[in-house]
Design a protein around this motif. Structure first.
Motif, PDB file in Angstrom:
ATOM      1  N   GLN A   1      34.389  63.877  36.043  1.00  0.00           N
ATOM      2  CA  GLN A   1      33.237  63.213  35.419  1.00  0.00           C
ATOM      3  C   GLN A   1      33.376  63.306  33.897  1.00  0.00           C
ATOM      4  O   GLN A   1      33.426  64.409  33.345  1.00  0.00           O
TER       5      GLN A   1
ATOM      6  N   TRP B   1      29.865  59.405  32.915  1.00  0.00           N
ATOM      7  CA  TRP B   1      28.556  59.894  32.446  1.00  0.00           C
ATOM      8  C   TRP B   1      28.142  59.141  31.184  1.00  0.00           C
ATOM      9  O   TRP B   1      28.969  58.577  30.495  1.00  0.00           O
TER      10      TRP B   1
ATOM     11  N   PRO C   1      26.769  56.294  31.286  1.00  0.00           N
ATOM     12  CA  PRO C   1      27.406  54.995  31.567  1.00  0.00           C
ATOM     13  C   PRO C   1      26.769  53.835  30.817  1.00  0.00           C
ATOM     14  O   PRO C   1      27.425  52.822  30.582  1.00  0.00           O
TER      15      PRO C   1
ATOM     16  N   GLY D   1      25.716  54.163  27.796  1.00  0.00           N
ATOM     17  CA  GLY D   1      25.742  54.566  26.393  1.00  0.00           C
ATOM     18  C   GLY D   1      24.406  55.145  25.967  1.00  0.00           C
ATOM     19  O   GLY D   1      23.972  54.968  24.833  1.00  0.00           O
TER      20      GLY D   1
ATOM     21  N   PRO E   1      23.836  56.052  36.359  1.00  0.00           N
ATOM     22  CA  PRO E   1      22.850  55.748  35.326  1.00  0.00           C
ATOM     23  C   PRO E   1      21.558  56.532  35.531  1.00  0.00           C
ATOM     24  O   PRO E   1      21.166  56.803  36.662  1.00  0.00           O
TER      25      PRO E   1
HETATM   26  P1  NAD Z   1      22.702  56.731  30.471  1.00  0.00           P
HETATM   27  O1  NAD Z   1      23.888  56.143  29.821  1.00  0.00           O
HETATM   28  O2  NAD Z   1      22.556  56.677  31.937  1.00  0.00           O
HETATM   29  O3  NAD Z   1      21.432  56.102  29.743  1.00  0.00           O
HETATM   30  C1  NAD Z   1      20.137  56.455  30.125  1.00  0.00           C
HETATM   31  C2  NAD Z   1      19.144  55.793  29.183  1.00  0.00           C
HETATM   32  O4  NAD Z   1      19.366  54.386  29.143  1.00  0.00           O
HETATM   33  C3  NAD Z   1      17.711  55.962  29.656  1.00  0.00           C
HETATM   34  O5  NAD Z   1      17.163  57.160  29.189  1.00  0.00           O
HETATM   35  C4  NAD Z   1      17.038  54.736  29.055  1.00  0.00           C
HETATM   36  O6  NAD Z   1      16.731  54.956  27.697  1.00  0.00           O
HETATM   37  C5  NAD Z   1      18.130  53.700  29.128  1.00  0.00           C
HETATM   38  N1  NAD Z   1      18.071  52.854  30.340  1.00  0.00           N
HETATM   39  C6  NAD Z   1      18.329  53.213  31.628  1.00  0.00           C
HETATM   40  N2  NAD Z   1      18.215  52.172  32.443  1.00  0.00           N
HETATM   41  C7  NAD Z   1      17.873  51.112  31.676  1.00  0.00           C
HETATM   42  C8  NAD Z   1      17.608  49.752  31.958  1.00  0.00           C
HETATM   43  N3  NAD Z   1      17.704  49.271  33.188  1.00  0.00           N
HETATM   44  N4  NAD Z   1      17.285  48.942  30.922  1.00  0.00           N
HETATM   45  C9  NAD Z   1      17.203  49.408  29.661  1.00  0.00           C
HETATM   46  N5  NAD Z   1      17.439  50.696  29.342  1.00  0.00           N
HETATM   47  C10 NAD Z   1      17.778  51.540  30.341  1.00  0.00           C
HETATM   48  O7  NAD Z   1      22.609  58.239  29.924  1.00  0.00           O
HETATM   49  P2  NAD Z   1      22.743  59.711  30.462  1.00  0.00           P
HETATM   50  O8  NAD Z   1      21.493  60.176  31.072  1.00  0.00           O
HETATM   51  O9  NAD Z   1      23.300  60.479  29.323  1.00  0.00           O
HETATM   52  O10 NAD Z   1      23.894  59.673  31.574  1.00  0.00           O
HETATM   53  C11 NAD Z   1      23.636  59.472  32.942  1.00  0.00           C
HETATM   54  C12 NAD Z   1      23.862  60.737  33.731  1.00  0.00           C
HETATM   55  O11 NAD Z   1      25.168  61.248  33.517  1.00  0.00           O
HETATM   56  C13 NAD Z   1      22.968  61.903  33.309  1.00  0.00           C
HETATM   57  O12 NAD Z   1      21.646  61.742  33.731  1.00  0.00           O
HETATM   58  C14 NAD Z   1      23.700  63.045  33.932  1.00  0.00           C
HETATM   59  O13 NAD Z   1      23.437  63.092  35.324  1.00  0.00           O
HETATM   60  C15 NAD Z   1      25.143  62.664  33.675  1.00  0.00           C
HETATM   61  N6  NAD Z   1      25.682  63.294  32.452  1.00  0.00           N
HETATM   62  C16 NAD Z   1      26.663  64.230  32.578  1.00  0.00           C
HETATM   63  C17 NAD Z   1      27.202  64.840  31.470  1.00  0.00           C
HETATM   64  C18 NAD Z   1      28.298  65.844  31.631  1.00  0.00           C
HETATM   65  O14 NAD Z   1      28.599  66.541  30.668  1.00  0.00           O
HETATM   66  N7  NAD Z   1      28.915  65.950  32.778  1.00  0.00           N
HETATM   67  C19 NAD Z   1      26.734  64.515  30.190  1.00  0.00           C
HETATM   68  C20 NAD Z   1      25.739  63.546  30.071  1.00  0.00           C
HETATM   69  C21 NAD Z   1      25.236  62.945  31.208  1.00  0.00           C
END
Ligand code: NAD
Length: 275
Positions: A161, A187, A189, A191, A230
């Motif tokens: 991941q 992760w 995904p 941005g 996401p």
């Molecule tokens: P993400 O890229 O999934 O973006 C989430 C954000 O995008 C939301 O908070 C919202 O502001 C916006 N969004 C979501 N759906 C939308 C839509 N349909 N239309 C418009 N805006 C929308 O960001 P994330 O949370 O950083 O990453 C997803 C997941 O990845 C996390 O929840 C976590 O489970 C995982 N993650 C893992 C690590 C790691 O170090 N392994 C680090 C970060 C995230």
């Protein structure tokens, strides 16, 4: 609709589209994971450090969806690295989740300077042998440390991941994962909901497919073979993101999004430096 299943090198399968809960409060997690299950998600990505394993567990317990139909991932936090420490951290995570058996356990970061990732990987191998976790993998490993744990143990992670979105598409590390027989999971995904969802190329493709920008980005991940997780706490967006399964991009759309990657597109820490 159902997410396609991706097959691991250990024979197990993971739903290609999942739901991530980073930065979701424990009480909120209970509610939104319920919504995600209602929307059709059957794969939840949490971590000890997110502080919401209990909320995820309560949502699972309350849902009419059978626990065995949901794929759960959690992760060992950096401070819990080490052989005995990781075994103890695993027990504590399962207790908080309220489950007997986990689908996927990941080392959250290699944290190379701690020098404990190999011992931690050995603990995960032991856990998999015990049957308490079906699959094991890693997150945020530089190529060097990734190759090192495989060479030292003969056990290849099922999945890796990593930060991956159109502005940072990780073409090189994806190739390394592919060559090693490791699935790539993205992760952040979307941005983190930033500029990418306003990108002109993405907007044009969204218009063409009568889809939203977020759906186009999720569809791109699916098209290039990523497992993708996401996050959203907004009910309509949770459904919207799941419904990206119905958006299928042409190869020219995929190529156009592939071309958006930038040298400086990384949003999170560099795994080589993270401790
Ligand atoms: P993400 O890229 O999934 O973006 C989430 C954000 O995008 C939301 O908070 C919202 O502001 C916006 N969004 C979501 N759906 C939308 C839509 N349909 N239309 C418009 N805006 C929308 O960001 P994330 O949370 O950083 O990453 C997803 C997941 O990845 C996390 O929840 C976590 O489970 C995982 N993650 C893992 C690590 C790691 O170090 N392994 C680090 C970060 C995230």
């Amino acid at each position: 609709a159902q997410a396609p299943l991706v097959k691991f090198n250990d024979g197990n399968e993971i739903p290609q589209l999942g739901y991530g809960v980073w930065q979701v409060e424990d009480e909120v997690a209970e509610k939104v994971v319920g919504l995600a299950l209602d929307a059709g998600f059957r794969h939840i990505d949490t971590a000890k450090i997110y502080g919401n394993e209990e909320g995820v567990g309560r949502a699972l317990a309350a849902s009419s969806v059978d626990r065995n139909d949901v794929f759960i991932t959690t992760k060992v936090w950096n401070e819990d690295q080490g052989y005995d420490e990781a075994l103890a951290a695993f027990d504590a995570s399962l207790k908080r989740l309220g489950i007997e058996e986990l689908d996927l356990y990941l080392i959250h970061w290699a944290a190379p300077h701690r020098g404990k990732y190999l011992e931690t990987w050995k603990a995960l191998i032991e856990l998999q042998k015990s049957g308490r976790v079906k699959s094991i993998g890693v997150s945020n490993f530089p190529e060097k440390e990734l190759r090192e744990i495989i060479e030292a143990t003969g056990v290849t992670p099922a999945i890796h991941q990593i930060e991956l979105h159109p502005y940072f598409n990780q073409a090189e590390l994806r190739k390394v994962n592919d060559e090693l027989g490791i699935k790539t999971e993205a992760w952040s995904p979307l941005g983190q909901g930033g500029e990418i969802l306003k990108d002109e190329t993405v907007l044009k493709i969204a218009e063409k497919h009568d889809a939203t920008p977020a759906q186009v980005v999720v569809a791109w991940h699916l098209a290039i073979g990523n497992v993708v997780i996401p996050k959203s706490v907004t009910p309509d967006r949770i459904t919207e993101n799941f419904d990206a399964l119905g958006v299928s991009l042409d190869s020219e759309d995929v190529e156009a999004i592939n071309a958006l990657s930038r040298e400086d597109g990384r949003l999170g820490p560099d795994p080589a430096d993270m401790d």
